[in-house]
Design a protein around this motif. Structure first.
Motif, PDB file in Angstrom:
ATOM      1  N   THR A  32      26.063  55.546 -46.712  1.00 24.72           N
ATOM      2  CA  THR A  32      26.727  56.799 -46.421  1.00 24.72           C
ATOM      3  C   THR A  32      26.721  56.945 -44.663  1.00 24.72           C
ATOM      4  O   THR A  32      27.598  56.982 -43.740  1.00 24.72           O
ATOM      5  N   TYR A 240      32.686  65.903 -44.159  1.00 22.73           N
ATOM      6  CA  TYR A 240      32.001  66.771 -45.155  1.00 22.73           C
ATOM      7  C   TYR A 240      32.457  68.387 -45.262  1.00 22.73           C
ATOM      8  O   TYR A 240      32.738  69.027 -46.002  1.00 22.73           O
ATOM      9  N   VAL A 269      20.477  66.844 -56.158  1.00 24.36           N
ATOM     10  CA  VAL A 269      21.125  65.402 -56.074  1.00 24.36           C
ATOM     11  C   VAL A 269      20.297  64.552 -55.435  1.00 24.36           C
ATOM     12  O   VAL A 269      19.863  64.537 -54.217  1.00 24.36           O
ATOM     13  N   VAL A 306      21.245  59.816 -59.781  1.00 23.20           N
ATOM     14  CA  VAL A 306      21.748  58.669 -59.837  1.00 23.20           C
ATOM     15  C   VAL A 306      21.142  57.423 -60.196  1.00 23.20           C
ATOM     16  O   VAL A 306      20.109  57.315 -59.462  1.00 23.20           O
ATOM     17  N   GLN A 346      24.039  59.896 -63.778  1.00 18.42           N
ATOM     18  CA  GLN A 346      25.143  59.185 -63.447  1.00 18.42           C
ATOM     19  C   GLN A 346      25.713  59.288 -61.827  1.00 18.42           C
ATOM     20  O   GLN A 346      25.152  60.511 -61.424  1.00 18.42           O
ATOM     21  N   PHE A 348      28.654  60.377 -59.002  1.00 20.38           N
ATOM     22  CA  PHE A 348      29.985  61.008 -58.999  1.00 20.38           C
ATOM     23  C   PHE A 348      30.721  60.664 -57.889  1.00 20.38           C
ATOM     24  O   PHE A 348      30.386  60.169 -56.786  1.00 20.38           O
ATOM     25  N   MET A 372      14.596  60.880 -44.271  1.00 20.52           N
ATOM     26  CA  MET A 372      15.486  61.987 -43.491  1.00 20.52           C
ATOM     27  C   MET A 372      15.822  62.871 -44.808  1.00 20.52           C
ATOM     28  O   MET A 372      15.391  64.116 -44.749  1.00 20.52           O
TER      29      MET A 372
HETATM   30  C1  GDG Z   1      17.335  56.448 -47.723  1.00 20.40           C
HETATM   31  C2  GDG Z   1      15.937  57.301 -47.375  1.00 20.40           C
HETATM   32  C3  GDG Z   1      17.302  58.507 -45.565  1.00 20.40           C
HETATM   33  C4  GDG Z   1      23.855  60.733 -53.961  1.00 20.40           C
HETATM   34  N1  GDG Z   1      24.565  60.801 -55.212  1.00 20.40           N
HETATM   35  C5  GDG Z   1      25.878  60.600 -55.113  1.00 20.40           C
HETATM   36  C6  GDG Z   1      26.026  60.073 -53.716  1.00 20.40           C
HETATM   37  N2  GDG Z   1      25.000  60.157 -53.140  1.00 20.40           N
HETATM   38  C7  GDG Z   1      24.759  59.939 -51.885  1.00 20.40           C
HETATM   39  C8  GDG Z   1      24.643  61.140 -51.116  1.00 20.40           C
HETATM   40  C9  GDG Z   1      23.736  60.544 -49.792  1.00 20.40           C
HETATM   41  C10 GDG Z   1      23.170  59.286 -50.106  1.00 20.40           C
HETATM   42  O1  GDG Z   1      23.519  59.160 -51.441  1.00 20.40           O
HETATM   43  C11 GDG Z   1      21.825  59.636 -50.379  1.00 20.40           C
HETATM   44  O2  GDG Z   1      21.074  59.748 -49.332  1.00 20.40           O
HETATM   45  P1  GDG Z   1      19.421  60.345 -49.022  1.00 20.40           P
HETATM   46  O3  GDG Z   1      19.323  60.240 -47.628  1.00 20.40           O
HETATM   47  O4  GDG Z   1      19.618  61.566 -49.809  1.00 20.40           O
HETATM   48  O5  GDG Z   1      18.626  59.435 -49.976  1.00 20.40           O
HETATM   49  P2  GDG Z   1      18.240  57.793 -50.161  1.00 20.40           P
HETATM   50  O6  GDG Z   1      19.408  57.206 -50.823  1.00 20.40           O
HETATM   51  O7  GDG Z   1      17.120  57.644 -50.402  1.00 20.40           O
HETATM   52  O8  GDG Z   1      18.154  57.138 -48.527  1.00 20.40           O
HETATM   53  C12 GDG Z   1      16.368  58.848 -46.602  1.00 20.40           C
HETATM   54  C13 GDG Z   1      18.390  57.614 -45.826  1.00 20.40           C
HETATM   55  O9  GDG Z   1      18.278  56.191 -46.264  1.00 20.40           O
HETATM   56  C14 GDG Z   1      19.287  57.364 -44.520  1.00 20.40           C
HETATM   57  O10 GDG Z   1      18.366  56.595 -43.557  1.00 20.40           O
HETATM   58  O11 GDG Z   1      17.772  60.061 -45.258  1.00 20.40           O
HETATM   59  O12 GDG Z   1      15.195  59.145 -46.512  1.00 20.40           O
HETATM   60  O13 GDG Z   1      15.262  57.471 -48.614  1.00 20.40           O
HETATM   61  O14 GDG Z   1      24.753  60.244 -48.721  1.00 20.40           O
HETATM   62  O15 GDG Z   1      25.820  61.614 -50.755  1.00 20.40           O
HETATM   63  N3  GDG Z   1      27.125  59.506 -53.474  1.00 20.40           N
HETATM   64  C15 GDG Z   1      28.313  59.857 -54.365  1.00 20.40           C
HETATM   65  N4  GDG Z   1      28.094  60.050 -55.552  1.00 20.40           N
HETATM   66  C16 GDG Z   1      26.811  60.406 -56.065  1.00 20.40           C
HETATM   67  O16 GDG Z   1      26.598  60.848 -57.064  1.00 20.40           O
HETATM   68  N5  GDG Z   1      29.527  59.551 -54.134  1.00 20.40           N
END
Ligand code: GDG
Length: 443
Positions: A32, A240, A269, A306, A346, A348, A372
């Motif tokens: 992302t 967003y 989420v 997820v 799942q 989305f 983060m």
């Molecule tokens: C690592 C670090 C750090 C989630 N469910 C769906 C979906 N997502 C997308 C969210 C968001 C991303 O996945 C999750 O990002 P996070 O930052 O919350 O967590 P991690 O995946 O653990 O990321 C974290 C990050 O790297 C960046 O440096 O912030 O601390 O662990 O963007 O939107 N996207 C879609 N469907 C879903 O069901 N389309």
């Protein structure tokens, strides 16, 4: 000059569909965040395409498909995935960096394969690297890569970004390979972290393990200087913020509102991960339902988990515990017309995710540790006419910026319970003030 991003995964994944391959977007914070990077420079990616193939013709077919997008696949064997990805990356480094000390697994074959795969990434990336390029290595799966590239291409610019926490020296020191890992990172010219705390921990490890001094944010090596800094990662705010007004998203939001009636929705989420505090959150919600029967039939938790790393035992166990916990809550409190926890194991599509952000009254982001956490920022950015409340863990890097959230200690289920009540009773006016402050900050 071009930018070459090297990450464990490409921002897309390849899936087999009947007798051909299709390219799909990958989920996760890294995809992302970097997907939103705006630059005029030519951008290339090197990374694993998320699929196992042995057949050379199939590899060729996938490579050609990806090359059209400037993506360059690194194919990994099942054994490499097991020992480098599930092993050293996710069973040694991940628990270490998230302070899950007793989850850390040390195995010689994990480390051996981690070294081997870092060397393989180097070999695959080298043909694309020219001296004036910017190489940007991503994350803890590739900590040895900056040094490996530096050895072959001494003049090139190399950055490294660490997406997860960097633990305090007292924890980092337990890693048998601590020296080689730090030396690997020092191959970069610039090493970035989400927060100053992670940066401080890294600098202290450099001093204690390698005996190197850091002057403010500079580490002087014999022949060059390495800069260290904090770059809290953001999101594509406008994407967003505008999304809920897109006709397709509106349709979904309206459908959801129709289905849910005037129930209050708390959204959660996460990828499946023990660091995300999913069980603690469920316990907090269960306590809330136990102590506040007046909210029965009025509030539901929509929990999206997820699928992630479920080949690692810890993750498979966690999935079972989450299923059980949700089953227990719904078993006790459900009525024919009300489900306390809507559970989705799942992922989305983007439009549905932002529709959920749009309609949710409260978002609960309560990781036990998180580099983060972009979900917190995305939720806030998606808010427009209808405000919302963010309950946020102080252990997420995002808490440093989002001080107008209801900030809680995720280990304290009583505090989670109290935060839910505070969010439910917060006036719209206060919600708006807090939201505006945080939107200003993240935009
Ligand atoms: C690592 C670090 C750090 C989630 N469910 C769906 C979906 N997502 C997308 C969210 C968001 C991303 O996945 C999750 O990002 P996070 O930052 O919350 O967590 P991690 O995946 O653990 O990321 C974290 C990050 O790297 C960046 O440096 O912030 O601390 O662990 O963007 O939107 N996207 C879609 N469907 C879903 O069901 N389309």
């Amino acid at each position: 000059m071009k930018i070459l991003i090297i990450a464990n995964r490409l921002p897309v994944k390849i899936e087999r569909e009947e007798d051909s391959f299709v390219v799909k977007r990958s989920e996760g914070g890294l995809a992302t965040g970097l997907g939103s990077l705006e630059t005029d420079a030519e951008m290339h990616w090197v990374g694993w395409p998320g699929i196992h193939v042995d057949d050379e013709n199939e590899k060729q077919e996938i490579t050609e498909k990806l090359n059209e997008l400037n993506y360059h696949p690194v194919f990994l064997s099942d054994e490499q995935i097991e020992n480098y990805y599930e092993g050293y990356s996710n069973s040694t480094i991940w628990p270490l960096c998230h302070y899950f000390f007793s989850f850390i697994q040390y195995k010689a074959e994990y480390w051996e394969t981690y070294r081997q795969v870092n060397a393989l990434f180097c070999e695959k990336a080298l043909p694309f690297i020219e001296d004036d390029d910017i190489i940007w290595v991503q994350d803890y799966q590739l900590m040895l890569l900056p040094k490996k590239i530096r050895e072959k291409k001494p003049k090139v610019n190399i950055g490294y970004f660490h997406h997860i926490p960097f633990p305090s020296y007292e924890l980092f020191r337990v890693l048998p390979e601590r020296e080689e890992v730090l030396e690997g990172l020092l191959g970069a010219d610039l090493i970035g972290f989400h927060t100053h705390d992670y940066m401080r921990h890294f600098i202290s490890a450099i001093y204690r393990v390698l005996g190197l001094n850091c002057n403010l944010d500079e580490i002087s090596l014999k022949d060059r200087i390495v800069h260290v800094d904090a770059f809290p990662m953001g999101i594509n705010y406008e994407q967003y913020h505008q999304a809920p007004s897109l006709p397709d998203v509106r349709k979904i939001s309206e459908r959801l509102i129709g289905e849910l009636g005037n129930q209050t929705i708390i959204l959660s989420v996460d990828r499946l991960d023990y660091s995300k505090g999913i069980l603690h959150r469920l316990n907090g919600f269960a306590n809330f339902l136990e102590h506040h029967p007046e909210y029965h039939k009025k509030v539901s938790l929509a929990m999206i988990v997820v699928p992630s790393r479920d080949a690692v035992d810890r993750y498979a166990d966690l999935k079972i515990q989450i299923d059980q916990s949700i089953g227990k809550i719904n078993g006790i409190y459900s009525t024919l017309g009300w489900t306390p926890v809507y559970y989705f194991y799942q992922s989305f599509p983007f439009n549905e995710l932002v529709a959920l952000y749009d309609i949710a009254d409260i978002a609960m982001v309560t990781p036990l540790r998180d580099g983060m956490n972009l979900v917190a920022k995305e939720y806030l950015a998606s808010k427009r006419e209808k405000p919302g409340v963010l309950i946020l863990s102080e252990m997420a890097g995002a808490a440093i910026e989002l001080t107008d959230a209801i900030v809680i200690n995720p280990n304290d289920t009583q505090e989670i319970e109290a935060a839910i009540l505070q969010a439910l009773t917060m006036s719209k006016k206060e919600q708006r003030v807090r939201l505006n402050n945080m939107q200003k900050r993240i935009s």
